[in-house]
Enzyme design. Sequence first.
Site, PDB file in Angstrom:
ATOM      1  N   LYS A  41     -84.308  83.329  -5.985  1.00 33.60           N
ATOM      2  CA  LYS A  41     -84.960  82.340  -5.125  1.00 33.60           C
ATOM      3  C   LYS A  41     -86.483  82.412  -5.252  1.00 33.60           C
ATOM      4  O   LYS A  41     -87.144  81.393  -5.449  1.00 33.60           O
ATOM      5  CB  LYS A  41     -84.528  82.565  -3.666  1.00 33.60           C
ATOM      6  CG  LYS A  41     -83.064  82.251  -3.427  1.00 33.60           C
ATOM      7  CD  LYS A  41     -82.621  82.600  -2.046  1.00 33.60           C
ATOM      8  CE  LYS A  41     -82.443  84.076  -1.793  1.00 33.60           C
ATOM      9  NZ  LYS A  41     -81.422  84.758  -2.588  1.00 33.60           N
ATOM     10  N   THR A  44     -94.517  91.986  -5.850  1.00 31.67           N
ATOM     11  CA  THR A  44     -94.238  91.669  -4.445  1.00 31.67           C
ATOM     12  C   THR A  44     -92.786  92.026  -4.121  1.00 31.67           C
ATOM     13  O   THR A  44     -92.262  91.577  -3.104  1.00 31.67           O
ATOM     14  CB  THR A  44     -94.451  90.161  -4.152  1.00 31.67           C
ATOM     15  OG1 THR A  44     -93.642  89.400  -5.058  1.00 31.67           O
ATOM     16  CG2 THR A  44     -95.899  89.745  -4.271  1.00 31.67           C
ATOM     17  N   SER A  45     -92.145  92.814  -4.998  1.00 30.94           N
ATOM     18  CA  SER A  45     -90.708  93.082  -4.790  1.00 30.94           C
ATOM     19  C   SER A  45     -90.470  94.420  -4.098  1.00 30.94           C
ATOM     20  O   SER A  45     -90.276  94.446  -2.886  1.00 30.94           O
ATOM     21  CB  SER A  45     -89.952  92.996  -6.111  1.00 30.94           C
ATOM     22  OG  SER A  45     -89.678  91.638  -6.374  1.00 30.94           O
ATOM     23  N   ARG A  46     -90.452  95.482  -4.845  1.00 22.45           N
ATOM     24  CA  ARG A  46     -90.312  96.819  -4.253  1.00 22.45           C
ATOM     25  C   ARG A  46     -91.183  97.779  -5.045  1.00 22.45           C
ATOM     26  O   ARG A  46     -91.223  97.724  -6.277  1.00 22.45           O
ATOM     27  CB  ARG A  46     -88.854  97.301  -4.274  1.00 22.45           C
ATOM     28  CG  ARG A  46     -87.942  96.628  -3.239  1.00 22.45           C
ATOM     29  CD  ARG A  46     -88.293  96.997  -1.791  1.00 22.45           C
ATOM     30  NE  ARG A  46     -87.427  96.362  -0.822  1.00 22.45           N
ATOM     31  CZ  ARG A  46     -87.649  95.202  -0.204  1.00 22.45           C
ATOM     32  NH1 ARG A  46     -88.763  94.518  -0.449  1.00 22.45           N
ATOM     33  NH2 ARG A  46     -86.799  94.732   0.685  1.00 22.45           N
ATOM     34  N   ASP A  96     -98.205  94.155  -3.437  1.00 20.95           N
ATOM     35  CA  ASP A  96     -97.860  93.967  -2.022  1.00 20.95           C
ATOM     36  C   ASP A  96     -96.906  95.063  -1.569  1.00 20.95           C
ATOM     37  O   ASP A  96     -96.582  95.147  -0.384  1.00 20.95           O
ATOM     38  CB  ASP A  96     -97.206  92.596  -1.812  1.00 20.95           C
ATOM     39  CG  ASP A  96     -96.965  92.298  -0.337  1.00 20.95           C
ATOM     40  OD1 ASP A  96     -97.930  92.431   0.450  1.00 20.95           O
ATOM     41  OD2 ASP A  96     -95.829  91.961   0.039  1.00 20.95           O
ATOM     42  N   GLU A 115     -94.864 103.508   0.279  1.00 18.25           N
ATOM     43  CA  GLU A 115     -95.428 102.692   1.360  1.00 18.25           C
ATOM     44  C   GLU A 115     -94.921 103.080   2.741  1.00 18.25           C
ATOM     45  O   GLU A 115     -95.617 102.885   3.742  1.00 18.25           O
ATOM     46  CB  GLU A 115     -95.162 101.200   1.115  1.00 18.25           C
ATOM     47  CG  GLU A 115     -93.714 100.780   1.273  1.00 18.25           C
ATOM     48  CD  GLU A 115     -93.520  99.270   1.084  1.00 18.25           C
ATOM     49  OE1 GLU A 115     -94.018  98.722   0.085  1.00 18.25           O
ATOM     50  OE2 GLU A 115     -92.884  98.652   1.948  1.00 18.25           O
ATOM     51  N   HIS A 160     -97.226  95.003   2.275  1.00 19.90           N
ATOM     52  CA  HIS A 160     -95.920  94.347   2.406  1.00 19.90           C
ATOM     53  C   HIS A 160     -96.042  93.137   3.349  1.00 19.90           C
ATOM     54  O   HIS A 160     -95.308  93.012   4.332  1.00 19.90           O
ATOM     55  CB  HIS A 160     -94.861  95.334   2.905  1.00 19.90           C
ATOM     56  CG  HIS A 160     -93.491  95.028   2.389  1.00 19.90           C
ATOM     57  ND1 HIS A 160     -92.679  95.958   1.804  1.00 19.90           N
ATOM     58  CD2 HIS A 160     -92.791  93.867   2.359  1.00 19.90           C
ATOM     59  CE1 HIS A 160     -91.536  95.403   1.451  1.00 19.90           C
ATOM     60  NE2 HIS A 160     -91.580  94.128   1.768  1.00 19.90           N
ATOM     61  N   GLN A 161     -96.965  92.278   2.984  1.00 21.89           N
ATOM     62  CA  GLN A 161     -97.378  91.166   3.836  1.00 21.89           C
ATOM     63  C   GLN A 161     -96.818  89.833   3.337  1.00 21.89           C
ATOM     64  O   GLN A 161     -96.904  88.821   4.035  1.00 21.89           O
ATOM     65  CB  GLN A 161     -98.923  91.136   3.803  1.00 21.89           C
ATOM     66  CG  GLN A 161     -99.597  90.079   4.602  1.00 21.89           C
ATOM     67  CD  GLN A 161    -101.087  90.017   4.265  1.00 21.89           C
ATOM     68  OE1 GLN A 161    -101.689  91.001   3.837  1.00 21.89           O
ATOM     69  NE2 GLN A 161    -101.686  88.859   4.455  1.00 21.89           N
ATOM     70  N   ALA A 162     -96.225  89.850   2.133  1.00 20.16           N
ATOM     71  CA  ALA A 162     -95.895  88.578   1.479  1.00 20.16           C
ATOM     72  C   ALA A 162     -94.973  87.700   2.326  1.00 20.16           C
ATOM     73  O   ALA A 162     -95.051  86.482   2.288  1.00 20.16           O
ATOM     74  CB  ALA A 162     -95.265  88.839   0.112  1.00 20.16           C
ATOM     75  N   PHE A 163     -94.103  88.329   3.117  1.00 15.77           N
ATOM     76  CA  PHE A 163     -93.126  87.545   3.900  1.00 15.77           C
ATOM     77  C   PHE A 163     -93.752  86.942   5.158  1.00 15.77           C
ATOM     78  O   PHE A 163     -93.119  86.122   5.818  1.00 15.77           O
ATOM     79  CB  PHE A 163     -91.967  88.458   4.341  1.00 15.77           C
ATOM     80  CG  PHE A 163     -92.356  89.389   5.461  1.00 15.77           C
ATOM     81  CD1 PHE A 163     -93.091  90.529   5.215  1.00 15.77           C
ATOM     82  CD2 PHE A 163     -92.026  89.085   6.776  1.00 15.77           C
ATOM     83  CE1 PHE A 163     -93.481  91.368   6.248  1.00 15.77           C
ATOM     84  CE2 PHE A 163     -92.412  89.919   7.820  1.00 15.77           C
ATOM     85  CZ  PHE A 163     -93.141  91.068   7.546  1.00 15.77           C
TER      86      PHE A 163
HETATM   87  P1  NAD Z   1     -82.614  86.922  -5.290  1.00 17.88           P
HETATM   88  O1  NAD Z   1     -81.405  87.752  -5.048  1.00 17.88           O
HETATM   89  O2  NAD Z   1     -82.559  85.457  -4.995  1.00 17.88           O
HETATM   90  O3  NAD Z   1     -83.058  87.082  -6.828  1.00 17.88           O
HETATM   91  C1  NAD Z   1     -83.126  88.324  -7.474  1.00 17.88           C
HETATM   92  C2  NAD Z   1     -82.950  88.077  -8.956  1.00 17.88           C
HETATM   93  O4  NAD Z   1     -83.107  89.335  -9.621  1.00 17.88           O
HETATM   94  C3  NAD Z   1     -81.545  87.566  -9.303  1.00 17.88           C
HETATM   95  O5  NAD Z   1     -81.641  86.432 -10.161  1.00 17.88           O
HETATM   96  C4  NAD Z   1     -80.889  88.740 -10.018  1.00 17.88           C
HETATM   97  O6  NAD Z   1     -79.980  88.342 -11.024  1.00 17.88           O
HETATM   98  C5  NAD Z   1     -82.099  89.433 -10.614  1.00 17.88           C
HETATM   99  N1  NAD Z   1     -81.870  90.832 -10.937  1.00 17.88           N
HETATM  100  C6  NAD Z   1     -81.012  91.709 -10.364  1.00 17.88           C
HETATM  101  N2  NAD Z   1     -81.119  92.912 -10.959  1.00 17.88           N
HETATM  102  C7  NAD Z   1     -82.056  92.770 -11.926  1.00 17.88           C
HETATM  103  C8  NAD Z   1     -82.607  93.658 -12.880  1.00 17.88           C
HETATM  104  N3  NAD Z   1     -82.217  94.935 -12.961  1.00 17.88           N
HETATM  105  N4  NAD Z   1     -83.551  93.170 -13.719  1.00 17.88           N
HETATM  106  C9  NAD Z   1     -83.939  91.882 -13.659  1.00 17.88           C
HETATM  107  N5  NAD Z   1     -83.470  91.008 -12.778  1.00 17.88           N
HETATM  108  C10 NAD Z   1     -82.533  91.446 -11.921  1.00 17.88           C
HETATM  109  O7  NAD Z   1     -83.777  87.642  -4.485  1.00 17.88           O
HETATM  110  P2  NAD Z   1     -85.150  86.984  -3.986  1.00 17.88           P
HETATM  111  O8  NAD Z   1     -84.957  86.407  -2.632  1.00 17.88           O
HETATM  112  O9  NAD Z   1     -85.738  86.148  -5.063  1.00 17.88           O
HETATM  113  O10 NAD Z   1     -86.024  88.307  -3.766  1.00 17.88           O
HETATM  114  C11 NAD Z   1     -86.463  89.096  -4.859  1.00 17.88           C
HETATM  115  C12 NAD Z   1     -87.020  90.408  -4.326  1.00 17.88           C
HETATM  116  O11 NAD Z   1     -88.204  90.149  -3.577  1.00 17.88           O
HETATM  117  C13 NAD Z   1     -86.097  91.120  -3.307  1.00 17.88           C
HETATM  118  O12 NAD Z   1     -85.153  91.939  -3.967  1.00 17.88           O
HETATM  119  C14 NAD Z   1     -87.061  91.950  -2.508  1.00 17.88           C
HETATM  120  O13 NAD Z   1     -87.170  93.239  -3.091  1.00 17.88           O
HETATM  121  C15 NAD Z   1     -88.397  91.232  -2.672  1.00 17.88           C
HETATM  122  N6  NAD Z   1     -88.929  90.687  -1.414  1.00 17.88           N
HETATM  123  C16 NAD Z   1     -90.165  91.066  -1.017  1.00 17.88           C
HETATM  124  C17 NAD Z   1     -90.716  90.541   0.135  1.00 17.88           C
HETATM  125  C18 NAD Z   1     -92.114  90.904   0.576  1.00 17.88           C
HETATM  126  O14 NAD Z   1     -92.507  90.628   1.708  1.00 17.88           O
HETATM  127  N7  NAD Z   1     -92.922  91.505  -0.296  1.00 17.88           N
HETATM  128  C19 NAD Z   1     -89.981  89.651   0.910  1.00 17.88           C
HETATM  129  C20 NAD Z   1     -88.713  89.264   0.462  1.00 17.88           C
HETATM  130  C21 NAD Z   1     -88.183  89.788  -0.700  1.00 17.88           C
END
Ligand code: NAD
Length: 346
Positions: free
Chosen positions: A156, A231-233, A257, A262, A294-297
């Site tokens: 997404k 911005t993921s983990r 982020d 953290e 961790h502010q992105a959300f």
């Molecule tokens: P999502 O589940 O819609 O998409 C994740 C994508 O990653 C999927 O297409 C999946 O197939 C792919 N994936 C899974 N394992 C993988 C790997 N080993 N290598 C490459 N791709 C892989 O998730 P999303 O809603 O797009 O969110 C993505 C990430 O963003 C979340 O997992 C979360 O860690 C992070 N996030 C951060 C914040 C923030 O405030 N910073 C807020 C929400 C989410």
Amino acid sequence: MGKTKIAFFDAKDYDKNSFMLANQNEEFDITYYEARLSSDTYKLAEGADAVCVFVNDDINAFVVDKLHEMGIKLIALRCAGYNNVDIEHAFGKVHIVRVPAYSPYAVAEHAMALLLTSIRRIHKAYIRTKDFNFSLSGLTGFDLHGKTVGVVGTGKIGRIFIDICRGFGMHVIAYDKFPAKDTDIEYVSLDELWQRSDIISLHCPLTDENHHMINADSMDKMKKGVVIINTSRGALIDTEALVEGIKARKIGAACLDVYEEESNVFFHDYSGHIVNDDTLARLISMPNVIVTSHQAFLTNEALSNIADTTLNNVREFFEKDTCSNEVCYKCDKVGGCPQKHEKKCF
Ligand code: NAD
């Protein structure tokens, strides 16, 4: 049955505001705790039916067992990621629900905000002009138009980030463990992505297999001057290696982020303290590193969606046989959870 009791951990003012609004009819009996849920604080949940937690609560095997012993049936994550829960240990004991999407726009837009801030030196310019320093020396940036961005994870958030980048006239390549079939995204191998990208943005979940996916080896393959956005983990990046890469001038900039350590610092005000984390202090001292905590959300839209979906999850769990946003360790595996979200996972 009386009201469902929720012990709400790691409660911040903005959480309370959005949950109080979503619960204005007082359907749920929510007790807010500033403390995070951990091996030291689990007793606060005594008497509750469910706990509500966020990204840095630590729901390890011990905590799962204690919640189970106290009769708690549900862990309601008010976030998408669930790497902070021992989901395998929880199976058969405590159910886990999450908020799979609340505003992918919030995170994707923040990733672009960090990128623009970094490469156009807005963070430096802001401080200069506040001090009536109108010199431009050292503020030269580069155009995003025509640059190649490598997006890891095309779910997404990744897809929205891709759309934003295309709007800037950037060339997008991507890697996903499960590439989407319904798009025109140019998928490449991870190695090719490291080699070709001017900018790399991480949008995949943290799993055992991609822990430290950006490390000394992968950085060796990258272009000199590459900009890395996370911005993921935090633990997707080996932070010590990143610091070395920046010192060696291999990495042009980092926009973070999230940070692997953290949970010890983010979401707290340490402005009057000496921070003990030397790696974080080193990163923050670098002019080409931007850290947000961790502010992105954090947008009004996301907070409201998080509160509504979390309370819906709790309502559905206690009132119905289904649990649409449940996750279990089998959901992640090839073949998936046999319940396919039509029923509770166990
Ligand atoms: P999502 O589940 O819609 O998409 C994740 C994508 O990653 C999927 O297409 C999946 O197939 C792919 N994936 C899974 N394992 C993988 C790997 N080993 N290598 C490459 N791709 C892989 O998730 P999303 O809603 O797009 O969110 C993505 C990430 O963003 C979340 O997992 C979360 O860690 C992070 N996030 C951060 C914040 C923030 O405030 N910073 C807020 C929400 C989410």
